[in-house]
Design a protein around this motif. Structure first.
Motif, PDB file in Angstrom:
ATOM      1  N   LEU A 202       0.858  -1.214   0.108  1.00 20.20           N
ATOM      2  CA  LEU A 202      -0.020   0.011  -0.058  1.00 20.20           C
ATOM      3  C   LEU A 202       0.763   1.136  -0.022  1.00 20.20           C
ATOM      4  O   LEU A 202       0.566   2.367  -0.641  1.00 20.20           O
ATOM      5  CB  LEU A 202      -0.870  -0.028   1.200  1.00 20.20           C
ATOM      6  CG  LEU A 202      -2.421  -0.623   0.934  1.00 20.20           C
ATOM      7  CD1 LEU A 202      -2.908  -0.860   2.440  1.00 20.20           C
ATOM      8  CD2 LEU A 202      -3.122  -0.016   0.095  1.00 20.20           C
ATOM      9  N   MET A 211      -6.678  -2.112   1.571  1.00 15.76           N
ATOM     10  CA  MET A 211      -7.066  -0.889   2.591  1.00 15.76           C
ATOM     11  C   MET A 211      -8.032  -1.866   3.448  1.00 15.76           C
ATOM     12  O   MET A 211      -8.043  -1.910   4.737  1.00 15.76           O
ATOM     13  CB  MET A 211      -7.479   0.107   2.296  1.00 15.76           C
ATOM     14  CG  MET A 211      -7.442   1.249   3.468  1.00 15.76           C
ATOM     15  SD  MET A 211      -6.034   1.647   4.012  1.00 15.76           S
ATOM     16  CE  MET A 211      -6.094   2.321   5.627  1.00 15.76           C
ATOM     17  N   ASN A 236      -1.357   4.222   6.228  1.00 16.19           N
ATOM     18  CA  ASN A 236      -1.905   4.423   5.093  1.00 16.19           C
ATOM     19  C   ASN A 236      -2.931   5.303   4.859  1.00 16.19           C
ATOM     20  O   ASN A 236      -3.161   6.111   3.863  1.00 16.19           O
ATOM     21  CB  ASN A 236      -2.334   3.104   4.316  1.00 16.19           C
ATOM     22  CG  ASN A 236      -1.026   2.217   3.887  1.00 16.19           C
ATOM     23  OD1 ASN A 236      -0.457   2.544   2.840  1.00 16.19           O
ATOM     24  ND2 ASN A 236      -0.730   1.158   4.697  1.00 16.19           N
TER      25      ASN A 236
END
Length: 732
Positions: A202, A211, A236
């Motif tokens: 990611l 995610m 993230n």
């Protein structure tokens, strides 16, 4: 700089420009720029997706032009923006892959050529087979066992690499990844590595399915797994917050997690631990330059260092905030190390930073694998040391070192012959060994620690080493640098923007003397709660430390309204008013403080200063005489008495006290003012002598003349003729 790098740099700039157009909701322009680029790489799938987006967007605009009402229009628009962002990301990956300009793309090229038949489902089956079939014991050191271990490690490396390099999951990948979370036949350490692989993938390229998988992984029953997932989620969201509003399903998943009380609590704790990692370089520097040298010195001699004394009363924190006691310098340093360890600070980074060059760390996935005594490279070190009271085992079982450092420690011990290790152990008595065990347990059991706290902290420390020490570290996002304000992100605002979480965050910033950041968060808390006295006190202190005195006064006044007559608040109000030259208000608050601290030298001195600035010299002199009587600061009180006497036409008294000052350690102002006192009492030679000393100390004729003329009105008031001043200067 070679042409490949220039081309790669241009690709990055192009990607950023198109991303900005999309986030600015200028979709037509973004599509127009993307279309010719997609054609050049000849990827049918990307071309098809972009054509679909263009068709859908054109149709949507036509329906809007015709006045057709569509309640789903906004949702569709957000979806089109998100899909265009993803095509832009994939476009960049495809273009850069041609250049192989960094380790990621070189790995991607080599992997794609040799692993075309692998997928997550096959990898999961291999790991399950290993988990079910193997029944390894650390005592089993046979060649066959080593081969089984190495085969397992090869599968893990393959899994990590496959996930890391796969920048865009499809539904099949997501279903296969979900199966990892549901099976009980994949080892916990292996699943931890998978979470790290998803996190790292990611960081290279955003993928909404990855995610969502991390959000699901937080619900896993294994604390090791869910804490790694928590870190991946935070990292993230921090990196991709600007696009998160385009994925309502991710926000919905976060909201579901927010219904669990522990999610917000653990995320806030992880946020502060993450921020604490930013202190590591400062801690390293302090350990290398202050604490370790002082410990070495203390081991060879008994230090008797005088405490640093200060009479500055505007730097002290409110004693009501904590109960710290002053100790000797060495005790302070040892206490500080202990406190840092208790807080969970990374105090071992400098010790282990040079121990990441072993072959183990040449394999990317090994940086993220939890410490495992059954790892093929570790088993060899621990073959003869299976006794649980073996010092090596005690250290490796403790929580004072992160996984990465435990591996480093093992490989370092590998160079120490077992006979020497055993000899070291044999020299310890049973009591010493028990004491060592107890010490390790104390160090491991940090105040208020829980298992999730420990695991998350250790994982962050291991990640910090990767992002700061890996040979390709410059290729990765600077995830530990810059401002980290996840509590303000729209995605997490409902989770973290609460007093119960903001207050520990503000207090953390305050404790680390990040007063600008602390002030921001205290202000946010006050906005949510209307504030308490201690919040306004701390906010005022933050502003005062940043020299924003007007804001500090405003905050202190609010604290004083809520909790009136608090000595600490009144004293700091007095200080801020004095610094801003509002001597009348400063005097008022110093007088209030004096009614409580009747014999405080600093308060006495500053009351005198305020009175002198208000030209109430007789009253000021009385306070300075009182200070002199206290015997607290002789030169300071003499200097003040001398100046007030000079300003109040008590010239002989001024001379007497300046002569006292000159017997101490006078500065250039003392020489200059003593010269004025002699001049005004017609002692010209003595005046010139002091002026010459002032001039010699200042070492600048222009500066001396400037300072001299600042006192012109005082000299004229005491009978010195204006025409004589330039003559006096020429006599120097």
């Amino acid at each position: 700089m070679d042409n490949n790098f220039l081309s790669a740099e241009y690709i990055e700039l192009q990607h950023t420009a198109i991303k900005k157009l999309i986030l600015d909701q200028r979709l037509n322009e973004a599509i127009s720029l993307l279309a010719p680029l997609v054609e050049t790489i000849a990827q049918a799938e990307l071309q098809y997706k972009l054509d679909e987006i263009r068709f859908s967007y054109t149709s949507m605009l036509q329906y809007m032009q015709k006045g057709v009402e569509d309640p789903e229009r906004h949702s569709l628009y957000m979806k089109l923006l998100a899909e265009t962002l993803e095509i832009n990301d994939q476009m960049k990956i495809s273009q850069l892959a041609n250049y192989k300009y960094n380790s990621y793309y070189r790995l991607k090229a080599s992997y794609s050529n040799s692993h075309n038949n692998k997928n997550l489902e096959i990898i999961k089956t291999e790991l399950e087979t290993w988990c079910i079939d193997s029944n390894l014991d650390i005592k089993d050191n046979s060649f066959e066992s080593d081969q089984i271990r190495k085969r397992h490690e090869d599968i893990l490396t393959e899994m990590f690499t496959y996930i890391y390099l796969n920048t865009h999951w499809d539904k099949t990948d997501k279903l296969a990844a979900d199966a990892f979370l549901k099976t009980s036949n994949v080892a916990g350490n292996d699943l931890c590595l998978m979470v790290s692989a998803v996190t790292m993938s990611l960081l290279v390229c955003f993928d909404s399915l990855k995610m969502k998988w991390l959000l699901d992984a937080y619900l896993h029953t294994s604390t090791n797994v869910n804490q790694r997932a928590l870190v991946g989620i935070a990292f993230n969201i921090h990196l991709y917050e600007e696009r998160m509003h385009l994925y309502p399903e991710i926000r919905a998943q976060v909201n579901i997690l927010n219904e669990m009380p522990e999610f917000g609590k653990e995320l806030n704790r992880m946020h502060i631990q993450w921020l604490f990692c930013q202190e590591t370089e400062k801690i390293d520097k302090k350990m290398r330059e202050e604490i370790i040298p002082e410990m070495i010195k203390n081991a060879t001699q008994n230090l008797d260092l005088p405490l640093d004394e200060t009479d500055d009363d505007n730097e002290d924190k409110n004693p009501d905030w904590n109960n710290n006691k002053k100790q000797s310098d060495f005790e302070d340093m040892m206490r500080e190390v202990g406190e840092l360890q208790q807080e969970g600070a990374d105090v071992y980074m400098s010790s282990f930073s040079q121990l990441k060059r072993y072959p183990f760390f040449e394999v990317l996935s090994n940086w993220f694998y939890p410490f495992d005594k059954q790892h093929s490279m570790v088993v060899n070190v621990l073959r003869e040391g299976t006794d649980p009271k073996n010092i090596v085992n005690l250290i490796l079982d403790s929580t004072i070192f992160c996984d990465s450092d435990k591996y480093s420690l093992c490989f370092t011990l590998q160079h120490v012959p077992e006979s020497q290790r055993q000899q070291m152990l044999s020299q310890l008595t049973e009591q010493q060994l028990n004491d060592f065990t107890d010490d390790m347990q104390i160090l491991s059991a940090k105040k208020g620690d829980t298992q999730p706290n420990i695991i998350c902290r250790q994982y962050l420390h291991s990640l910090y080493r990767f992002f700061k020490l890996h040979q390709s570290r410059k290729e990765f996002p600077t995830i530990f640098d810059g401002r980290i304000n996840i509590h303000r992100y729209h995605t997490l605002r409902d989770v973290l923007y609460k007093e119960e979480y903001l207050l520990p965050l503000a207090n953390y910033y305050f404790s680390k003397e990040h007063f600008d950041k602390a002030a921001e968060v205290y202000s946010e808390i006050i906005g949510l709660t209307k504030g308490k006295a201690d919040l306004f006190e701390k906010l005022g202190f933050c502003f005062q430390k940043q020299k924003e005195y007007d804001k500090a006064i405003e905050a202190y006044l609010k604290a004083d309204m809520i909790h009136s007559d608090n000595v600490w608040t009144m004293r700091h109000l007095a200080t801020c008013y004095r610094i801003t030259k509002n001597y009348s208000n400063a005097l008022s608050y110093y007088k209030k403080v004096e009614s409580v601290l009747t014999e405080n030298p600093n308060v006495t001195y500053y009351i005198g200063v305020c009175l002198a600035e208000l030209k109430k010299y007789d009253e000021a002199i009385n306070y300075f005489f009182k200070l002199d009587f206290m015997g607290s600061a002789s030169i300071k009180s003499w200097r003040a008495i001398a100046w007030c006497s000079l300003a109040n036409d008590k010239l002989e008294q001024a001379v007497i006290y300046y002569e006292k000052v000159l017997t101490m350690e006078p500065n250039y102002k003392d020489y200059l003012n003593a010269g004025h006192a002699y001049l005004c009492t017609k002692k010209i030679d003595q005046a010139l002598s002091q002026y010459n000393k002032a001039y010699s100390t200042i070492k600048s004729k222009e500066r001396f003349i400037e300072l001299f003329y600042q006192d012109k009105e005082l000299l004229l008031k005491n009978g010195i003729h204006e025409n004589d001043i330039p003559l006096l200067i020429d006599l120097l």
